[in-house]
Enzyme design. Sequence first.
Site, PDB file in Angstrom:
ATOM      1  N   TYR A  47      35.527  10.804  38.226  1.00  0.00           N
ATOM      2  CA  TYR A  47      36.949  10.642  39.205  1.00  0.00           C
ATOM      3  C   TYR A  47      38.032  10.158  38.061  1.00  0.00           C
ATOM      4  CZ  TYR A  47      33.408   9.561  42.516  1.00  0.00           C
ATOM      5  OH  TYR A  47      32.644  10.293  43.540  1.00  0.00           O
ATOM      6  N   HIS A 105      25.010  11.616  38.244  1.00  0.00           N
ATOM      7  CA  HIS A 105      25.822  12.475  39.995  1.00  0.00           C
ATOM      8  C   HIS A 105      25.737  13.207  40.628  1.00  0.00           C
ATOM      9  CE1 HIS A 105      30.552  12.250  40.423  1.00  0.00           C
ATOM     10  NE2 HIS A 105      29.585  12.455  42.057  1.00  0.00           N
TER      11      HIS A 105
HETATM   12  N1  LIG Z   1      28.504  11.165  44.891  1.00  0.00           N
HETATM   13  C1  LIG Z   1      28.783  12.341  45.186  1.00  0.00           C
HETATM   14  O1  LIG Z   1      28.773  12.856  44.862  1.00  0.00           O
HETATM   15  C2  LIG Z   1      30.196  11.596  45.555  1.00  0.00           C
HETATM   16  C3  LIG Z   1      31.021  12.782  46.663  1.00  0.00           C
HETATM   17  C4  LIG Z   1      31.146  12.112  46.795  1.00  0.00           C
HETATM   18  C5  LIG Z   1      32.058  11.269  47.631  1.00  0.00           C
HETATM   19  N2  LIG Z   1      32.194   9.972  47.255  1.00  0.00           N
HETATM   20  C6  LIG Z   1      31.547   8.645  47.046  1.00  0.00           C
HETATM   21  O2  LIG Z   1      32.170   8.549  48.205  1.00  0.00           O
HETATM   22  C7  LIG Z   1      33.428   8.176  48.246  1.00  0.00           C
HETATM   23  C8  LIG Z   1      33.953   8.356  50.021  1.00  0.00           C
HETATM   24  O3  LIG Z   1      33.936   9.356  50.293  1.00  0.00           O
HETATM   25  P1  LIG Z   1      35.505  10.783  50.198  1.00  0.00           P
HETATM   26  O4  LIG Z   1      36.178  10.122  50.000  1.00  0.00           O
HETATM   27  O5  LIG Z   1      34.997  11.422  50.602  1.00  0.00           O
HETATM   28  O6  LIG Z   1      35.376  10.146  51.412  1.00  0.00           O
HETATM   29  P2  LIG Z   1      35.635   9.474  52.984  1.00  0.00           P
HETATM   30  O7  LIG Z   1      35.905   7.668  52.841  1.00  0.00           O
HETATM   31  O8  LIG Z   1      34.319   9.575  54.227  1.00  0.00           O
HETATM   32  O9  LIG Z   1      36.984   9.638  53.655  1.00  0.00           O
HETATM   33  C9  LIG Z   1      37.950   9.197  52.816  1.00  0.00           C
HETATM   34  C10 LIG Z   1      39.428   9.434  53.975  1.00  0.00           C
HETATM   35  O10 LIG Z   1      39.519   8.551  55.342  1.00  0.00           O
HETATM   36  C11 LIG Z   1      40.122   7.784  54.880  1.00  0.00           C
HETATM   37  N3  LIG Z   1      40.389   6.604  55.563  1.00  0.00           N
HETATM   38  C12 LIG Z   1      39.160   5.726  54.990  1.00  0.00           C
HETATM   39  N4  LIG Z   1      38.981   4.395  55.906  1.00  0.00           N
HETATM   40  C13 LIG Z   1      40.266   5.181  57.376  1.00  0.00           C
HETATM   41  C14 LIG Z   1      40.380   4.639  58.751  1.00  0.00           C
HETATM   42  N5  LIG Z   1      39.724   2.974  59.135  1.00  0.00           N
HETATM   43  N6  LIG Z   1      40.835   4.861  59.700  1.00  0.00           N
HETATM   44  C15 LIG Z   1      41.403   5.690  59.480  1.00  0.00           C
HETATM   45  N7  LIG Z   1      41.370   7.032  57.913  1.00  0.00           N
HETATM   46  C16 LIG Z   1      40.739   5.760  57.297  1.00  0.00           C
HETATM   47  C17 LIG Z   1      41.902   7.792  53.774  1.00  0.00           C
HETATM   48  O11 LIG Z   1      42.386   7.489  53.967  1.00  0.00           O
HETATM   49  P3  LIG Z   1      43.673   6.615  52.901  1.00  0.00           P
HETATM   50  O12 LIG Z   1      42.775   7.389  51.490  1.00  0.00           O
HETATM   51  O13 LIG Z   1      44.826   7.711  52.671  1.00  0.00           O
HETATM   52  O14 LIG Z   1      43.036   4.984  54.070  1.00  0.00           O
HETATM   53  C18 LIG Z   1      40.423   8.883  52.920  1.00  0.00           C
HETATM   54  O15 LIG Z   1      42.001   9.586  53.431  1.00  0.00           O
HETATM   55  C19 LIG Z   1      34.200   8.836  47.503  1.00  0.00           C
HETATM   56  O16 LIG Z   1      36.026   8.182  46.882  1.00  0.00           O
HETATM   57  C20 LIG Z   1      33.484   8.653  46.382  1.00  0.00           C
HETATM   58  O17 LIG Z   1      33.302   6.914  46.324  1.00  0.00           O
HETATM   59  C21 LIG Z   1      30.365  10.539  46.433  1.00  0.00           C
END
Ligand SMILES: NC(=O)c1ccc[n+]([C@@H]2O[C@H](COP(=O)([O-])OP(=O)(O)OC[C@H]3O[C@@H](n4cnc5c(N)ncnc54)[C@H](OP(=O)(O)O)[C@@H]3O)[C@@H](O)[C@H]2O)c1
Length: 272
Positions: A47, A105
């Site tokens: 990241y 990861h």
């Molecule tokens: N292990 C892996 O391979 C892997 C892969 C992908 C992700 N991850 C981890 O999982 C985390 C979460 O996944 P992600 O970031 O891909 O997607 P997510 O958490 O499903 O969605 C994030 C999006 O949702 C929005 N959001 C957050 N809270 C909200 C709410 N209450 N109402 C409306 N919109 C909202 C955020 O907006 P804003 O940011 O603008 O507030 C952002 O655009 C990542 O950040 C990472 O730490 C791990």
Amino acid sequence: MENLQTQGISLPGLGLGTFRMQGEACRAAVESALGLGYRHIDTAEMYGNEDAIGAALAASGVARRDLHVTTKVWHENLAPDAIRRAFGASLKKLKLDQVDLYLVHWPSRNMDLAAIFETLLGLKQEGRTRAIGVANFNVALLKTVVEEIKAPIACNQIEYHVMLDQTKLAKDLASKSIPLVAYAPLAQGRAASDETLISIGRKHGASAAQVALKWLLDQDGVAAIPKASRTESQRANLDALKLKLDDEDRKAIAALPKGRRFVNPGFAPAWD
Ligand SMILES: NC(=O)c1ccc[n+]([C@@H]2O[C@H](COP(=O)([O-])OP(=O)(O)OC[C@H]3O[C@@H](n4cnc5c(N)ncnc54)[C@H](OP(=O)(O)O)[C@@H]3O)[C@@H](O)[C@H]2O)c1
């Protein structure tokens, strides 16, 4: 907030995801979340934000023992010496002596699982990570890690949300008493505009995103790490914990199309 007990650590069920948060904006978002009461921060060497997170952790004044920090080693760094180098760099950037959870990861097609877990276990035994785990491991890989290598895996972090069926992996993890940490729990934000979730939310005075999150957190052995950079969203996601979904809501969510996987990089082994 409910914590999941796993391999000697207590994992807060709701954490903050930080993928695509960078620099000063990342530092500010993590400080905001810590101020609201988040105690579980999810990052990864890939990241490129561990230094910003380290700065936020240091500035927050939250006692180290009250914090849970997860970071991850990238799939290109799975040779034992590369893992050790990557781990050392992560700790330094995070300004920590120890992380709480260190994850592989992504699996890679030519990895040596026995050597990987011997190295991770070494880091755990040295007290540099309190626990070890995996992300994006399928049932077959988990079988090797748990049954053959007998590695003490504290979680499998996988994509899981209202639009993706993960019954098979969830059942397998539950049978092994391994927590499932749901990433992209809001389907990368798409859950917020789903009509079914909006109408369930209306019934409870909640948002669609809160419905999606609570549906996950109501499941035994499941944690979730939504990424939210805005303070209002961070607060809304914490408030989702108060929401009470009923059987009718769960039925409507079960009937949503469940074949939508949004994270699927070409380098990883097949899911089944
Ligand atoms: N292990 C892996 O391979 C892997 C892969 C992908 C992700 N991850 C981890 O999982 C985390 C979460 O996944 P992600 O970031 O891909 O997607 P997510 O958490 O499903 O969605 C994030 C999006 O949702 C929005 N959001 C957050 N809270 C909200 C709410 N209450 N109402 C409306 N919109 C909202 C955020 O907006 P804003 O940011 O603008 O507030 C952002 O655009 C990542 O950040 C990472 O730490 C791990």
